[in-house]
Structure formats: C-alpha cells, structure tokens
Design a protein around this motif. Structure first.
Motif, PDB file in Angstrom:
ATOM      1  N   UNK A  90      59.329  30.677  43.651  1.00 53.39           N
ATOM      2  CA  UNK A  90      58.634  31.232  42.497  1.00 53.39           C
ATOM      3  C   UNK A  90      59.598  31.646  41.379  1.00 53.39           C
ATOM      4  N   UNK A  91      60.894  31.514  41.623  1.00 46.77           N
ATOM      5  CA  UNK A  91      61.888  32.055  40.698  1.00 46.77           C
ATOM      6  C   UNK A  91      62.012  31.212  39.429  1.00 46.77           C
TER       7      UNK A  91
ATOM      8  N   UNK B  20      64.991  27.131  36.102  1.00 48.60           N
ATOM      9  CA  UNK B  20      65.733  26.749  34.905  1.00 48.60           C
ATOM     10  C   UNK B  20      67.136  26.268  35.255  1.00 48.60           C
ATOM     11  N   UNK B  21      67.792  26.939  36.196  1.00 48.14           N
ATOM     12  CA  UNK B  21      69.136  26.501  36.595  1.00 48.14           C
ATOM     13  C   UNK B  21      69.097  25.133  37.266  1.00 48.14           C
ATOM     14  N   UNK B  22      68.031  24.878  37.994  1.00 51.13           N
ATOM     15  CA  UNK B  22      67.876  23.567  38.629  1.00 51.13           C
ATOM     16  C   UNK B  22      67.721  22.473  37.576  1.00 51.13           C
TER      17      UNK B  22
ATOM     18  N   UNK C 288      64.504  24.704  49.170  1.00 49.75           N
ATOM     19  CA  UNK C 288      64.957  23.330  48.985  1.00 49.75           C
ATOM     20  C   UNK C 288      64.489  22.515  50.186  1.00 49.75           C
ATOM     21  N   UNK C 289      65.192  21.465  50.527  1.00 48.24           N
ATOM     22  CA  UNK C 289      64.912  20.738  51.754  1.00 48.24           C
ATOM     23  C   UNK C 289      66.224  20.246  52.356  1.00 48.24           C
ATOM     24  N   UNK C 290      66.186  19.953  53.663  1.00 44.81           N
ATOM     25  CA  UNK C 290      67.386  19.501  54.340  1.00 44.81           C
ATOM     26  C   UNK C 290      68.032  20.607  55.149  1.00 44.81           C
TER      27      UNK C 290
ATOM     28  N   UNK D  56      71.804  24.543  43.466  1.00 44.31           N
ATOM     29  CA  UNK D  56      71.236  25.647  42.709  1.00 44.31           C
ATOM     30  C   UNK D  56      70.913  26.822  43.618  1.00 44.31           C
ATOM     31  N   UNK D  57      70.412  26.531  44.819  1.00 44.72           N
ATOM     32  CA  UNK D  57      70.082  27.600  45.761  1.00 44.72           C
ATOM     33  C   UNK D  57      71.325  28.387  46.147  1.00 44.72           C
ATOM     34  N   UNK D  58      72.450  27.697  46.345  1.00 41.71           N
ATOM     35  CA  UNK D  58      73.678  28.409  46.694  1.00 41.71           C
ATOM     36  C   UNK D  58      74.216  29.198  45.496  1.00 41.71           C
TER      37      UNK D  58
END
Length: 399
Positions: free
Chosen positions: A47-48, A53-55, A245-247, A283-285
């Motif tokens: 939801x962020x 936006x960073x992605x 994310x996935x993976x 992006x998640x990291x």
C-alpha cells in the motif's frame, strides 16, 4: 471422448467429496474496501505510495527490457541480478545469495538436491509443504519428524543417529506460517553444536519467510537478530510477504550457490523472473534500509501486543504467538467458519484455516496484523470477536 468424460466424472466426484466435508478450496476475490487482517503483507508495503514511486523510478532508470527472456542459465541472467544478490547477501550477513522465482521453488530445489545419498533429514513437524516437496524427491535415506519446536524431542531423535557418518540436516522455520510462534533457534543451535562442535556433519536449514522484514535490525530476520549467521548452513528469505514483491533467495556459502546453480531443477528449467520483478525486490530492500520501515516495524509489534492484551475468548484459545500471525482456535470446523464468516460480513478480511492445512482439531481463524492497520481497526476487530462470542453464548443459553 468417452475416456475424457470418465476422467471428468472422476474429478467431479473427488471434488464433490471434498465439498461434502466442507473442504473445497476456492479462489476468492477480497472486497477492495474491506480491512485486511489476512494477507502476509506484514509491513504494508503493498500500500506504500513511497515504495510505488521509488519502484517506478527504478524501472525508469533501468536500461533493460522488462522480461528476462529465458532460463538464467541461458538468456535470463544479468549483471543487475548478480549485483542484487550481492547486495542481499551483504544485507543479511551471508557469504552468498541465489535468487529463485518463489519460496516454493527455493525450498524444493534445496531439499531435493543438497542431501546426498544416504543422508538424514530431521524436520519440524510443521515445516512448509515446499520442504516436504523437496524431501519427497531427495536422495535422503531417512526423513525424521520431530515434535513442533520441541528441543527435547529433537535431542532424542539426534541421540539415535549421532554416530552416523552421513550428513544430518535439521529443517526449521523461524516464524511458523499457521501458528505464528517463533522457533527456539538458540537452543536448536546449541543442541547441534553439542554433537558436532565444528559443524562436522550436522547442518541447520532455516526458513525465514515470515520473519523477513519483521524481525531483526531493519528486518534482517531472526537468524541475524540472534547473531547466528555463521551457525546456519542455509537460510531462505522470501520477497513475497513483507517485501511486497515475489521470489525468494537462498543464503549460504558460495559452494552452496554453485551447487544449486548446477543441480536445482526449479532454477535450471524455469524462465527467470523479469527485470521488473528484480527492480521491485531492489526497491523493497531500499525500504528495509530506511528509517521509515523501522517505524512501521515498531508500529506492527505494538499492534500485536495490543491485540493479545485486549482479546478475551470465553471458549477456545489464542495460539501462543507474539508475532503478527495470530490464531483463534475454536472447537471443530463449523465454529471457525462461522466466526470467519461473521467477521467477513463486518468488513474484516480473515480466513478460516482447516485440516489438512493444519492438523484436525486445530482449526483456527488466522489473523495477520500489518503495518497499514491502525489501532482503532485492531480494537474494532477485537470488539467484533467479543460480540460474536456474546451473541452465540446468548443463543446457546436459550436452547
């Protein structure tokens, strides 16, 4: 055509039997305006707006195509993937990292290939189905379960095989997906080291899927939180839960990485994940390393404490979990489904978990707390659960 019709009849009959015992699985679309107390989106990064936006910025900066175009051993590899793996390994304090398309693929690839002919695997009775899938086709001579998080039972099982010259693998999770409890990891390591002080042939494999992002400094996981990085043979972290994310990734030695590249069939024979997926992991990291995510983690653990401190169950019990995964256990399937249905009607997304996903008699409503949930939402959920019991107790007293 007749054979096909007969097959259809057989499949329908099997589905009917599952429907008759109220265990038919269905794909359900959750209402978008309901309150999420079910998903594994623990940090609420799905939801962020900041992460979104960073992605998008990361995608714009990538001089690559979106798809991977093939297996990683053929055309799907890239310097971007290598750099991401190095970053993830460094973040989690590991020598090496290898990305898989899913946590299921990672566990299946690891357990099906690493145990050598004649080796022994001891596994917690509640480990994930993906571990069972890997063990099922492994070359291990013995697959030995031990009682869930029971160090005494593990010790007893190890005592019976301590003199073997074969490799012994112990498989656990840090946070269990259905019960939400945390493994006694320090004690398990101590037991293994009491038999093999230098890790001669006792190897610990830890699934951190539900701890990633939630525990440890900046979400590095429980192995990191306890400082056990050098005591663990292999770790799995997934990106599909708290990281939105996935993976998944397997962390371990460079030798383990090279071995999996050569023998893990889910990696070798699958098209690798797309650049867009890798960018989302990157992006998640970025989010994990930010102070903003630390605030979300604190909020999440505060919500967990509030939920446990305010709920009161006149019948059944709350599973002993201090993680964001909470389980309300009632008597039998029907009450569990009734409670879930009642909460769904009030706009809360929760799910009943029944056998065979959990052992018969341990059915529960699984409740997950998230960084995007508010204190008032948690209070409303608790009050609604109390109301369900009050109404049902009132009805029963009139019968």
């Amino acid at each position: 055509m007749n054979n096909m019709n007969q097959l259809q009849l057989q499949m329908n009959a099997t589905l009917d039997r599952r429907r008759d015992i109220a265990k038919l699985r269905r794909l359900v679309v959750n209402p978008v305006d309901n309150i999420d107390f079910s998903s594994n989106d623990f940090l609420g990064l799905s939801y962020s707006k900041t992460m979104r936006q960073e992605y998008l910025n990361e995608l714009q900066s990538m001089p690559f195509i979106l798809g991977s175009t093939g297996s990683r051993l053929l055309d799907g590899n890239s310097q971007y993937a290598h750099d991401l793996e190095e970053r993830i390994a460094k973040f989690h304090g590991a020598e090496s990292a290898l990305i898989f398309n899913s946590g299921f693929d990672a566990n299946a690839g690891l357990f099906s290939t690493v145990p050598q002919k004649g080796d022994i695997i001891l596994y917690d009775a509640l480990v994930h189905a993906s571990v069972h899938e890997g063990m099922r086709i492994s070359r291990a001579a013995q697959l030995i379960p031990f009682a869930h998080s029971d160090v005494g039972d593990l010790t007893m099982k190890l005592e019976g095989i301590k003199d073997t010259k074969q490799n012994i693998f112990v498989a656990v999770e840090t946070v269990y997906s259905m019960d939400g409890d945390i493994a006694p990891l320090n004690e398990i390591v101590q037991v293994l080291r009491s038999y093999w002080p230098n890790g001669e042939n006792g190897f610990l494999i830890v699934d951190e899927a539900h701890a990633t992002g939630v525990y440890g400094d900046h979400g590095r996981g429980i192995v990191s939180q306890f400082g056990l990085e050098k005591m663990v043979f292999a770790r799995l972290h997934t990106f599909s839960k708290a990281l939105a994310s996935n993976g998944a990734v397997i962390l371990g030695s460079e030798t383990l990485r090279q071995y999996l590249i050569n023998y893990a069939r889910p990696l070798i024979y699958s098209t690798f994940m797309s650049f867009s997926s890798l960018a989302l992991i990157q992006t998640a990291y970025n989010q994990l390393e930010s102070d903003e995510t630390k605030k979300i983690q604190d909020h999440l653990h505060n919500l967990t404490r509030r939920f446990r401190n305010t709920i009161c169950l006149p019948t059944g019990n709350l599973l002993p979990s201090n993680s964001p995964i909470q389980g309300v256990v009632l008597n039998g399937n029907a009450p569990v489904r009734a409670l879930a249905s009642y909460l769904n009607q009030l706009g809360f997304i929760v799910k009943p978990i029944c056998s065979p996903t959990v052992p018969k008699g341990q059915e529960r409503v699984r409740i997950c707390l998230h960084g995007h949930n508010t204190v008032s939402q948690v209070d409303d959920l608790v009050q609604s659960i109390h109301t369900f019991f009050n109404v049902n107790n009132s009805l029963e007293s009139k019968l």
